[in-house]
Write a protein that holds these residues in place. Structure first.
Motif: not given
Length: 310
Positions: A251-254, A259-264, A270-275
């Protein structure tokens, strides 16, 4: 920090608040204040405000008076910029003597010789043959100022906790561990691993204090790659040293408008789901949920879910 019995009895005779809880985050420049209320049996996030750190006690008293928050249960959380978090060996003493035994170690580590308020919590999992504690310290006079200001505002102070623990309250309570990247304005990034609502691992990532100033193009020039590497190192430690199952979600709160660019970008490495984290909490239409609010919301939620630090 626990209240005395006289204060407890005094509060019992006060009129109950119509609000469920107040969470207050103490940052470097401001206090964030989150208020929750039970409406038709469900928790609602009904107020969000901030006040400047200068003369905060008088401002808070005025705020409580204005919104009739008197005697509302309150939990304070400290921003990570306000305290060190040390991982130390557990002293071989009785449980009641641990904090006193840690005084000397913490003073030596920090190079301080002032009276400290110290608290600790044990890790649910530690490396083989190692009993570790997370240890928090703050000048005792500073804790007294916070306590006195909250009580003078006529809030019902339940606990003073830390950002790493209050942030845990924001994640779904799951037997599967998750990574949480949380950042306040201008702070380091706090990387936590949480399982069943408990903090298993925490690191502070330096060098990202100006993350909000980077453009999308700059994020693509190695910043997100470096962040992905730090996450992967933490995942490896969690699995190999703490002997835990692989993590599948983060989970991301930066503090970034991208933020979505960072997540992508991180998901490519790394092969984990990020939201992106969004607290699963009904809220008033007037509240625009921001990452700067999350620590205070977590503190308010902690009064419902409980806490893992005394």
């Amino acid at each position: 920090m626990r209240i005395g019995w006289r204060e407890y009895i005094k509060r019992r005779f006060k009129r109950a608040s119509k609000y469920h809880s107040v969470g207050i985050e103490f940052g470097i420049e401001e206090l964030q204040i989150s208020t929750l209320q039970l409406i038709e049996g469900k928790l609602n996030w009904v107020k969000q405000s901030k006040i400047q750190i200068t003369d905060w006690a008088n401002q808070l008293k005025h705020y409580v008076d204005k919104h009739e928050l008197h005697n509302t249960p309150c939990r304070v959380t400290l921003s990570i910029a306000k305290y060190p978090l040390l991982q130390l060996d557990k002293p071989a003493v009785e449980e009641s003597e641990i904090n006193q035994a840690l005084q000397w170690v913490v003073k030596e580590q920090l190079g301080q010789d002032i009276e400290l308020a110290i608290d600790h919590f044990e890790l649910p999992a530690s490396p083989a043959n190692a009993k570790k504690l997370y240890v928090v310290s703050l000048p005792k006079d500073e804790v007294k100022v916070i306590r006195n200001g909250i009580l003078a505002a006529e809030l019902n102070l339940e606990a003073i906790t830390i950002e790493e623990l209050s942030a845990c309250q924001l994640l779904p309570n799951s037997e599967e561990a998750s990574v949480f990247l949380h950042q306040d304005i201008g702070d380091q990034i706090n990387l936590s691993i949480v399982k069943n609502g408990l903090l298993y691992f925490s690191r502070r990532l330096k060098g990202y204090e100006n993350l909000s100033s980077f453009s999308e193009q700059e994020l693509q020039l190695g910043i997100a790659d470096n962040l992905a590497l730090e996450i992967q190192r933490s995942l490896d430690y969690f699995e190999s040293q703490l002997r835990q199952a692989p993590i599948k979600r983060a989970y991301v709160a930066l503090d970034s408008p991208f933020q979505q660019t960072i997540v992508n970008l991180i998901k490519r490495e790394i092969l984990i789901d990020m939201v992106l984290l969004s607290p699963s909490l009904a809220k008033a239409d007037s509240i625009s949920a921001k990452t700067t609010h999350f620590a205070s919301v977590g503190a308010a939620l902690g009064l419902s879910k409980g806490s893992n630090i005394s």
